[in-house]
Design a protein around this motif. Structure first.
Motif, PDB file in Angstrom:
ATOM      1  N   ARG A  18      31.820  16.239  -2.283  1.00  0.00           N
ATOM      2  CA  ARG A  18      30.379  16.008  -2.219  1.00  0.00           C
ATOM      3  C   ARG A  18      30.179  14.578  -1.742  1.00  0.00           C
ATOM      4  NH1 ARG A  18      26.955  19.405  -1.674  1.00  0.00           N
ATOM      5  NH2 ARG A  18      25.416  18.144  -2.699  1.00  0.00           N
ATOM      6  N   PHE A  19      29.095  14.343  -1.001  1.00  0.00           N
ATOM      7  CA  PHE A  19      28.808  12.994  -0.538  1.00  0.00           C
ATOM      8  C   PHE A  19      27.321  12.718  -0.603  1.00  0.00           C
ATOM      9  CE2 PHE A  19      28.842  15.580   3.380  1.00  0.00           C
ATOM     10  CZ  PHE A  19      27.602  15.255   3.920  1.00  0.00           C
ATOM     11  N   LYS A  20      27.016  11.432  -0.589  1.00  0.00           N
ATOM     12  CA  LYS A  20      25.651  10.946  -0.431  1.00  0.00           C
ATOM     13  C   LYS A  20      25.694   9.980   0.745  1.00  0.00           C
ATOM     14  CE  LYS A  20      23.530  11.571  -4.871  1.00  0.00           C
ATOM     15  NZ  LYS A  20      22.889  12.806  -4.554  1.00  0.00           N
ATOM     16  N   ALA A  21      24.705  10.121   1.627  1.00  0.00           N
ATOM     17  CA  ALA A  21      24.656   9.275   2.815  1.00  0.00           C
ATOM     18  C   ALA A  21      23.252   8.708   2.977  1.00  0.00           C
ATOM     19  CB  ALA A  21      25.019  10.091   4.053  1.00  0.00           C
ATOM     20  N   VAL A  22      23.198   7.467   3.396  1.00  0.00           N
ATOM     21  CA  VAL A  22      21.939   6.880   3.835  1.00  0.00           C
ATOM     22  C   VAL A  22      21.972   6.974   5.348  1.00  0.00           C
ATOM     23  CG1 VAL A  22      20.515   4.801   3.929  1.00  0.00           C
ATOM     24  CG2 VAL A  22      21.816   5.328   1.850  1.00  0.00           C
ATOM     25  N   ILE A  23      21.027   7.720   5.913  1.00  0.00           N
ATOM     26  CA  ILE A  23      21.065   7.970   7.348  1.00  0.00           C
ATOM     27  C   ILE A  23      20.416   6.836   8.131  1.00  0.00           C
ATOM     28  CG2 ILE A  23      21.205  10.464   7.117  1.00  0.00           C
ATOM     29  CD1 ILE A  23      18.184  10.562   7.805  1.00  0.00           C
ATOM     30  N   ALA A  24      20.923   6.635   9.337  1.00  0.00           N
ATOM     31  CA  ALA A  24      20.383   5.594  10.209  1.00  0.00           C
ATOM     32  C   ALA A  24      19.099   6.056  10.887  1.00  0.00           C
ATOM     33  CB  ALA A  24      21.429   5.195  11.251  1.00  0.00           C
TER      34      ALA A  24
END
Length: 142
Positions: A18-24
């Motif tokens: 599982r991941f969490k990403a802050v998108i550009a």
């Protein structure tokens, strides 16, 4: 719809990674290079990240596919999940691995010169050859 700079979550088919990403940006692009096509089983659709956090890295396999890049996948189910620079300076996540891949714009295609001639996208995207992409990426100071 979430905006650029917001957290998005995602993961693999079996749920082990599982991941969490802050998108550009709230957009995704397609990579047609031979490595991405073999790795993903088709066109790799990717979302650029400002930051990326993997919840449990023990299930994440890493394959160093070049002198500078590496690909992350689930060791259990094999899902293709991330591409990142080995030095951590850039990362993208698989658009298809996002929990809610809605409201994105299909914005770009890279390595268009490597794309097989048997398919094409109808969307109006920015298209770059491999050489153009590498030159632009190198110009960002990475």
């Amino acid at each position: 719809m979430s905006e650029a700079g917001s957290d998005l979550s995602g993961g693999c088919l079996c749920g082990a990674v599982r991941f969490k990403a802050v998108i550009a940006k709230h957009e995704f692009g397609a990579c047609h290079c031979g490595m991405c096509r073999r790795w993903s089983g088709g066109v790799f659709l990717a979302v650029e990240c400002e930051s990326l956090a993997i919840e449990d890295e023990s299930a994440l396999g890493i394959y160093r596919s070049s002198d500078y890049g590496e690909r992350g996948f689930c060791k259990t189910c094999g899902s293709s999940l991330i591409w990142r620079m080995q030095d951590g300076s850039a990362a993208v996540v698989s658009y298809q691995a996002l929990d809610k891949p809605t409201g994105f714009t299909f914005a770009s295609e890279i390595f268009i010169d490597d794309k097989p001639d048997v398919y094409g996208f109808a969307n109006p995207t920015k298209k770059m050859t491999g050489a153009e992409f590498i030159a632009a990426f190198a110009g960002e100071g990475t």
